[in-house]
Design an enzyme around this catalytic site. Structure first.
Site, short mmCIF file in Angstrom:
data_model
loop_
_atom_site.label_atom_id
_atom_site.label_comp_id
_atom_site.label_asym_id
_atom_site.label_seq_id
_atom_site.Cartn_x
_atom_site.Cartn_y
_atom_site.Cartn_z
CE LYS A 199 0.85 1.40 4.46
NZ LYS A 199 1.60 2.59 4.80
CG ASP A 208 -0.47 -0.09 8.03
OD1 ASP A 208 -1.24 0.82 8.41
OD2 ASP A 208 0.72 0.10 7.76
CG LEU A 234 6.43 0.77 0.40
CD1 LEU A 234 7.46 0.15 -0.54
CD2 LEU A 234 5.55 1.77 -0.37
#
Ligand code: C5P
Length: 297
Positions: free
Chosen positions: A9, A133, A96
Site C-alpha cells: 500500500k 495496517d 509500504l
C-alpha cells in the site's frame, strides 16, 4: 498448496491527527493498494512454520504472518498447522505495509485452507491485533482510514493510475517515526478532501497537487539520505511526490516512463519500482491476468 498475492500500500495523504490515550496515534489517511506484491504460499503442516529467504526478514514469531496465523488458530480453536512461504518483493521498513500485507494474505489463505468460514470483518479484527495496517491490507483498493487505520471507508470505482515508488537505502522503524512526529515543532496536517475530490473525478493533476504526509518533514530532517533523495525526485518530477506511511518510501503519482528512467539512473542506491495502483489487496495468484502479475512483481 495455494499461492496468494499480498499487495503493498501507499498513503496518498496521511495526517497524524494526534496522540490517543492508548498510546497509539489517531490517523486520517487515504490508503491505496499498488501492484507491487509479495507472494505468499500456504500448505497444510503439523505446526505453524514461516520461511522467507530474504535476509533480515524474521521467520519465527517475530514475523507478522506467524503472529496472524497463531491468532487465527487460537480464535478458531483448532490444532491445525501450515507451512507459510513468503517470497518478498516489497521492501521492509519502508512504509509500504509489507509485513502487514503478508499477515493479511496469511489470514485470508488460512481461512480458506483450514475451511474456517470467517468473514472479512472477522479476519480484519484479528489482523488488527497483529498490526494497524492489516485490516486495510485485507480490504485493499482505495480506502479512507481513520482511528489506528482500521476504521475503513472504501472508495469504489477509482480508476488505476501510474505510480512510482522510490525507497532510499535506510529503513525506518514505525514506533520511532511516531516519536519523531511527536517531537517535531510544527507538524503538518494535510487535508484529505482535495485528494478525495480529485480521486473521484479521476483528475491525476489535481491529485498530484493534493498529497501530504505528517511524517515527511520530521523523517527527512532525521535521515539525510531521505532528504537528498526527495531533492533528486523533485528535480525529476516537480509534482506528485510524497512520503508513504512513516517512510522511508517516497512515491510519485502519475510518474511517466521517462521520469522513471531518470530516477533509476540518478538514484542507483535506491529501490525504484513503477507500475499501477490496484483495486484489491490480497488475491489468489491464479485469479490475476498474467500481465498484471508481471507488473506487480
Ligand atoms: O500497529 P503497529 O504494530 O503497526 O504499530 C507499530 C507502532 O507504531 C506502535 O507500537 C505505535 O508505537 C505506533 N503506532 C501509533 N499509532 C498508530 C499506528 C502505530 O502510534 N496509529
Amino acid at each position: 498448496m495455494a499461492t496468494w498475492l499480498a499487495r503493498a500500500k501507499v498513503n496518498l495523504v496521511l495526517d497524524v491527527v494526534g496522540m490517543r490515550p492508548d498510546g497509539y496515534h489517531e490517523l486520517a489517511t487515504i490508503f491505496q493498494s499498488i501492484e507491487l506484491a509479495d507472494v505468499v504460499t500456504v500448505e497444510p503442516a503439523a505446526d505453524i512454520d514461516v520461511s522467507c529467504e530474504t535476509p533480515g526478514i524474521p521467520a519465527g514469531p517475530e514475523n507478522l504472518a506467524f503472529r496472524a496465523a497463531a491468532l487465527l488458530r487460537e480464535r478458531a480453536g483448532i490444532t491445525a498447522g501450515a507451512r507459510i512461504v513468503i517470497d518478498k518483493h516489497i521492501p521492509a521498513g519502508a512504509g509500504l505495509g509489507g509485513g502487514s500485507a503478508d499477515a493479511a494474505a496469511t489470514l485470508v489463505a488460512l481461512n480458506e485452507l483450514w475451511a474456517l468460514g470467517l468473514s472479512a470483518g472477522e479476519l480484519a479484527a484479528l489482523g488488527l491485533a497483529a498490526g494497524s495496517d492489516v485490516p486495510f491490507m485485507i480490504a485493499g483498493g482505495t480506502c479512507i482510514g481513520r482511528g489506528r487505520g482500521e476504521l475503513l471507508t472504501p472508495l469504489a470505482g477509482i480508476a488505476p493510475f501510474p505510480i512510482a515508488v522510490v525507497v532510499p537505502p535506510v529503513a525506518v522503524a514505525t514506533a520511532g517515526a511516531y516519536r519523531a512526529v511527536d517531537e517535531w515543532p510544527s507538524p503538518q496536517h494535510p487535508d484529505l478532501e482535495p485528494a478525495l475530490a480529485a480521486l473521484r473525478r479521476g483528475d491525476l493533476e489535481a491529485l498530484a497537487r493534493s498529497l501530504g504526509n505528517t511524517f515527511e518533514a520530521p523523517i527527512a530532517a532525521r535521515e539525510p539520505v531521505v532528504a537528498a533523495t526527495l531533492g533528486v525526485i523533485r528535480a525529476v518530477a516537480p509534482r506528485g511526490v510524497v512520503m508513504s506511511g512513516s517512510g522511508s518510501a517516497l512515491i510519485v503519482v502519475g510518474a511517466s516512463d521517462a521520469q522513471v528512467e531518470q530516477l533509476r539512473s540518478r538514484l542507483p542506491g535506491c529501490f525504484v519500482w513503477s507500475g499501477r495502483t490496484a483495486s484489491a489487496g490480497v488475491c489468489r495468484l491464479a485469479e490475476n491476468k498474467p500481465g498484471v502479475v508481471d507488473r506487480g512483481l
